[in-house]
Write an enzyme that holds these catalytic residues in place. Structure first.
Site, PDB file in Angstrom:
ATOM      1  N   ASP A  17       0.866  -1.184   0.000  1.00  0.00           N
ATOM      2  CA  ASP A  17       0.000   0.000   0.000  1.00  0.00           C
ATOM      3  C   ASP A  17       0.897   1.227   0.000  1.00  0.00           C
ATOM      4  O   ASP A  17       2.094   1.144   0.291  1.00  0.00           O
ATOM      5  CB  ASP A  17      -0.898  -0.010   1.248  1.00  0.00           C
ATOM      6  N   SER A  18       0.289   2.385  -0.249  1.00  0.00           N
ATOM      7  CA  SER A  18       1.050   3.634  -0.208  1.00  0.00           C
ATOM      8  C   SER A  18       1.511   3.973   1.212  1.00  0.00           C
ATOM      9  O   SER A  18       2.441   4.746   1.383  1.00  0.00           O
ATOM     10  CB  SER A  18       0.175   4.764  -0.742  1.00  0.00           C
ATOM     11  N   TYR A  49      -0.399   8.422  -2.541  1.00  0.00           N
ATOM     12  CA  TYR A  49      -0.402   8.103  -3.964  1.00  0.00           C
ATOM     13  C   TYR A  49      -1.606   8.772  -4.651  1.00  0.00           C
ATOM     14  O   TYR A  49      -1.590   8.981  -5.861  1.00  0.00           O
ATOM     15  CB  TYR A  49      -0.539   6.589  -4.186  1.00  0.00           C
ATOM     16  N   GLY A  50      -2.629   9.067  -3.861  1.00  0.00           N
ATOM     17  CA  GLY A  50      -3.915   9.542  -4.408  1.00  0.00           C
ATOM     18  C   GLY A  50      -3.849  10.868  -5.135  1.00  0.00           C
ATOM     19  O   GLY A  50      -4.744  11.201  -5.901  1.00  0.00           O
ATOM     20  N   CYS A  80      -3.771  -0.820  -2.062  1.00  0.00           N
ATOM     21  CA  CYS A  80      -4.044   0.590  -2.341  1.00  0.00           C
ATOM     22  C   CYS A  80      -4.969   0.716  -3.563  1.00  0.00           C
ATOM     23  O   CYS A  80      -4.660   0.170  -4.627  1.00  0.00           O
ATOM     24  CB  CYS A  80      -2.715   1.293  -2.618  1.00  0.00           C
ATOM     25  N   ASN A  81      -6.076   1.415  -3.386  1.00  0.00           N
ATOM     26  CA  ASN A  81      -7.021   1.592  -4.496  1.00  0.00           C
ATOM     27  C   ASN A  81      -6.403   2.374  -5.646  1.00  0.00           C
ATOM     28  O   ASN A  81      -6.594   2.040  -6.813  1.00  0.00           O
ATOM     29  CB  ASN A  81      -8.274   2.323  -4.008  1.00  0.00           C
ATOM     30  N   THR A  82      -5.651   3.432  -5.306  1.00  0.00           N
ATOM     31  CA  THR A  82      -5.041   4.259  -6.348  1.00  0.00           C
ATOM     32  C   THR A  82      -4.031   3.431  -7.140  1.00  0.00           C
ATOM     33  O   THR A  82      -4.001   3.485  -8.379  1.00  0.00           O
ATOM     34  CB  THR A  82      -4.352   5.484  -5.721  1.00  0.00           C
ATOM     35  N   GLU A 160      -6.541   9.152   9.510  1.00  0.00           N
ATOM     36  CA  GLU A 160      -5.186   9.045  10.069  1.00  0.00           C
ATOM     37  C   GLU A 160      -5.060   9.746  11.416  1.00  0.00           C
ATOM     38  O   GLU A 160      -4.218   9.392  12.233  1.00  0.00           O
ATOM     39  CB  GLU A 160      -4.151   9.581   9.062  1.00  0.00           C
ATOM     40  N   CYS A 194     -11.261   3.400  -1.117  1.00  0.00           N
ATOM     41  CA  CYS A 194      -9.998   3.904  -0.555  1.00  0.00           C
ATOM     42  C   CYS A 194      -9.732   3.128   0.733  1.00  0.00           C
ATOM     43  O   CYS A 194     -10.671   2.854   1.499  1.00  0.00           O
ATOM     44  CB  CYS A 194     -10.123   5.405  -0.259  1.00  0.00           C
ATOM     45  N   THR A 195      -8.466   2.803   0.945  1.00  0.00           N
ATOM     46  CA  THR A 195      -8.090   1.995   2.115  1.00  0.00           C
ATOM     47  C   THR A 195      -8.537   2.604   3.444  1.00  0.00           C
ATOM     48  O   THR A 195      -8.763   1.888   4.416  1.00  0.00           O
ATOM     49  CB  THR A 195      -6.556   1.871   2.168  1.00  0.00           C
ATOM     50  N   HIS A 196      -8.644   3.933   3.486  1.00  0.00           N
ATOM     51  CA  HIS A 196      -8.932   4.606   4.759  1.00  0.00           C
ATOM     52  C   HIS A 196     -10.409   4.618   5.139  1.00  0.00           C
ATOM     53  O   HIS A 196     -10.750   4.800   6.298  1.00  0.00           O
ATOM     54  CB  HIS A 196      -8.445   6.062   4.694  1.00  0.00           C
TER      55      HIS A 196
HETATM   56  N1  DGL Z   1      -4.075   3.987  -0.060  1.00  0.00           N
HETATM   57  C1  DGL Z   1      -4.689   5.038  -0.837  1.00  0.00           C
HETATM   58  C2  DGL Z   1      -5.884   4.461  -1.602  1.00  0.00           C
HETATM   59  O1  DGL Z   1      -6.491   3.485  -1.212  1.00  0.00           O
HETATM   60  C3  DGL Z   1      -5.103   6.218   0.038  1.00  0.00           C
HETATM   61  C4  DGL Z   1      -3.956   7.040   0.564  1.00  0.00           C
HETATM   62  C5  DGL Z   1      -3.105   7.661  -0.549  1.00  0.00           C
HETATM   63  O2  DGL Z   1      -3.554   8.615  -1.200  1.00  0.00           O
HETATM   64  O3  DGL Z   1      -2.012   7.167  -0.752  1.00  0.00           O
HETATM   65  O4  DGL Z   1      -6.232   4.978  -2.632  1.00  0.00           O
END
Ligand code: DGL
Length: 278
Positions: A17-18, A49-50, A80-82, A160, A194-196
């Site tokens: 993940d990012s 990463y987003g 990570c979704n992005t 976060e 998104c992971t969050h």
């Molecule tokens: N992990 C990223 C996602 O799921 C979210 C945080 C980021 O922007 O890196 O897209």
């Protein structure tokens, strides 16, 4: 003596993940596939990463995958979704192991769940601008499902900070749901892209009920990915059902606040954390 089969099953699943957000995916994996050994890489030095371009995210993703692959993994999970939105094809082209992202499983679950045929998606700017969820939702439903999405960037810092309830996150969620209603007014299913966002499930669900005036089913792509991973591992006879429980080893590219935030996302104490330069 261990047979080749057992040795292969014992190989870990690599997850990247990012940053720490991917621990929500690890949390799902630990719940639904408790026997699996997991190696997690959080690219905390380069997060987020987003907000980055597809080219940069692809470069980082290949780098992350190279590191995990060098440790000997049986399957790669892009938590990570992005990164899933931009890099899945490049990763599949470059690595000789099954690569599972969160977009395809999330899209599949959403199409399966929707009754009205209206699916909303929320995620980072990168994920929404890529239209990856929408493309897969249309493909999987043969265009019978209407879909649209909006970025919800403020949810990332809120999660976060552990700011997952109270006035500010609630107002933020209501604001985003009002924006989403303009895009997909008949929505009955919402993908948390998104992971969050799983950390904010409660306030997102309440805000959606308030704005859309109906119960909205939330799709957690990490949970959906766990089912797909299990299917692949069983099919390839790589599923590890070790009843004494799998291990979790964590690598990060920067250690700042890692235990504190990591445990919030993972939902269990974090041990075996190492910093790595990649
Ligand atoms: N992990 C990223 C996602 O799921 C979210 C945080 C980021 O922007 O890196 O897209």
């Amino acid at each position: 003596m261990m047979t080749d089969e057992t040795l292969k099953k014992n190989l870990p699943i690599g997850v990247f993940d990012s940053g720490v957000g991917g621990f929500t995916v690890v949390r799902a994996l630990r719940k639904y596939l408790p026997g699996e050994n997991i190696i997690y890489l959080g690219d905390t030095a380069r997060v987020p990463y987003g907000t980055k371009s597809p080219e940069t995210v692809i470069r980082y993703s290949i780098n992350n995958a190279k590191f995990l692959d060098s440790l000997g993994i049986k399957l790669l999970v892009v938590a990570c979704n992005t990164a899933s939105a931009h890099s899945i094809t490049a990763l599949r082209d470059n690595f000789n192991i099954p690569v599972v992202g969160v977009i395809e499983p999330g899209a599949r679950a959403a199409v399966k769940n929707t009754i009205s045929g209206n699916v909303g998606v929320i995620g980072t700017r990168g994920t929404i601008e890529s239209h990856a969820y929408e493309t897969h939702i249309r493909e999987k439903s043969v265009s019978t499902v209407t879909t649209g999405g909006i970025p919800c960037p403020l949810f990332v810092p809120l999660a976060e900070e552990g700011w997952i309830e109270g006035e500010i996150p609630e107002k933020t969620a209501v604001h985003y749901m009002n924006e989403l209603k303009k895009v997909i007014p008949e929505m009955d299913t919402l993908v948390l892209g998104c992971t969050h966002y799983p950390l904010l499930k409660k306030i997102i669900s309440e805000a959606a009920l308030k704005v859309f005036e109906r119960e909205i089913k939330l799709i957690d792509s990490g949970v959906s990915a766990s089912y797909v991973i299990e299917e692949i591992l069983r099919e390839k006879e790589l599923f590890n059902d070790n009843s004494s429980g799998g291990t979790l080893d964590t690598y990060v590219t920067d250690t700042s606040r890692i235990s504190e935030i990591g445990e919030l996302f993972l939902g269990e104490p974090l041990s075996n954390v190492q910093r790595v330069d990649i």
